[in-house]
Design an enzyme around this catalytic site. Structure first.
Site, short mmCIF file in Angstrom:
data_model
loop_
_atom_site.label_atom_id
_atom_site.label_comp_id
_atom_site.label_asym_id
_atom_site.label_seq_id
_atom_site.Cartn_x
_atom_site.Cartn_y
_atom_site.Cartn_z
N GLU A 92 0.82 -1.21 0.00
CA GLU A 92 0.00 0.00 0.00
C GLU A 92 0.85 1.26 0.00
O GLU A 92 1.96 1.27 0.53
CB GLU A 92 -0.89 0.02 1.25
CG GLU A 92 -1.80 -1.17 1.40
CD GLU A 92 -2.54 -1.14 2.72
OE1 GLU A 92 -2.74 -0.06 3.29
OE2 GLU A 92 -2.90 -2.23 3.20
N CYS A 340 -2.22 2.07 7.94
CA CYS A 340 -1.30 1.09 7.36
C CYS A 340 -1.87 -0.33 7.42
O CYS A 340 -2.28 -0.79 8.47
CB CYS A 340 0.03 1.11 8.11
SG CYS A 340 0.83 2.72 8.10
#
Length: 350
Positions: A92, A340
């Site tokens: 990501e 996250c």
């Protein structure tokens, strides 16, 4: 296996070219194509001889991030990107807009083995480290992707790079240092070290090793508690290195670099956000050149509630009265799972 040329510096590309009996100046041309002009294929490098391009195509690869999903926040300018790497690994990146400028947050590992209880990056453990080229490719891919419609032209560039996505950067030390070298090279993206932030949960030996390199980056320490008891209950790394050892490594870092350290402190309601915690934290950090970034915790993993705004402001006031600079970070991207590991976790096997 083909060589990962995006992770090579100019000297390494020169050594590679010497095996093909090519002149050394070609290395700088290739490096510029990769890191300044963002070439996707060797055939794009039209100032190289065709035979060299063919040899490079046969023996080397240019790392790519394939965009799997993109989410743009309806509440702010945050954009979240899920990328698939060439081996099917998902990582990501996030593009964020703050008052001080535009930032790209990248991953340094696929997953994480640090096991912090409030962080979704730890779900599924560590799959593997990322290469410096894979870190560069995140920056280049995000920079080329369409901006959130709310961003204007003056916000189109991304002068700040934050290594605070999936993974523990200092657990992938050599590749992270290589990334800083590559992304900051004047023949490439030329991002100054002062525009790069490296986060760590507190790997003491690596903090000392980083200090000895005397880079002008910003170091961010994930603290999240004013003592060992609290840190150990949510951060397994605290069982390996005490808070005293961590702070001593920070003193060493400050003495070597004279660069202010940021301490990240996730405020968890009725856990680490009381007055006595703020007082203890003030005492712990007294005399350090530092800034405390107070973060309303995101309940991405674990059963945690964020501190109320009024209590967060009271906590911040105590720090500031004790000469510890502190701010409360604005919550961004919550509607696009910007914390996250949240998007990547959805792709993990059940």
């Amino acid at each position: 296996m083909k060589k990962d040329i995006l992770s090579m510096n100019i000297s390494e590309i020169q050594s590679l070219l010497s095996t093909y009996r090519e002149p050394s100046y070609r290395a700088t041309q290739i490096f510029e194509w990769l890191h300044k002009r963002k070439a996707n294929t060797f055939q794009d490098m039209d100032n190289l001889p065709k035979n060299l391009r063919a040899v490079l195509e046969e023996n080397c690869r240019i790392t790519h991030c394939k965009l799997a999903e993109i989410y743009s926040s309806a509440r702010d300018d945050t954009q979240k990107f899920l990328f698939e790497l060439e081996d099917g690994t998902f990582i990501e990146s996030v593009r964020m807009q703050y008052n001080f400028g535009h930032s790209i947050c990248i991953s340094t590992q696929a997953g994480c083995r640090m096991g912090c209880k409030f962080c979704a990056s730890a779900i599924g453990g560590l799959l593997r480290n990322l290469t410096a080229g894979e870190m560069c490719s995140q920056v280049y891919a995000v920079s080329e992707l369409p901006k959130n419609k709310q961003l204007n032209d003056s916000q189109a560039t991304a002068p700040n790079i934050v290594l605070m996505g999936c993974g523990e950067p200092l657990d992938n030390f050599d590749q992270v240092i290589r990334f800083i070298e590559l992304i900051g090279h004047p023949k490439g993206e030329n991002v100054g070290a002062r525009h790069i932030t490296v986060s760590t949960c507190g790997l003491v030996p690596q903090i000392i090793e980083l200090a000895d390199l005397n880079l002008q980056i910003t170091l961010a320490i994930s603290l999240h508690g004013p003592d060992d008891r609290i840190r150990k209950s949510i951060m397994p790394i605290a069982n390996r290195y005490s808070i005293h050892e961590l702070i001593e490594s920070c003193r060493y870092y400050l003495n070597k670099t004279n660069r202010r350290i940021t301490f990240e402190y996730a405020l968890i309601r009725d856990f680490n956000d009381h007055v006595d915690h703020a007082l203890k934290l003030s005492k712990l950090l007294a005399g350090l050149l530092c800034h405390v970034n107070l973060i309303p915790v995101n309940p991405a993993a674990g059963d945690y509630s964020s501190t109320l705004r009024q209590e967060a402001e009271a906590f911040s006031s105590i720090l500031q009265r004790n000469n510890i600079k502190a701010t409360i970070r604005r919550t961004i991207g919550s509607d696009v799972d910007a914390a996250c590991g949240q998007l990547r976790a959805k792709k993990l096997p059940r």
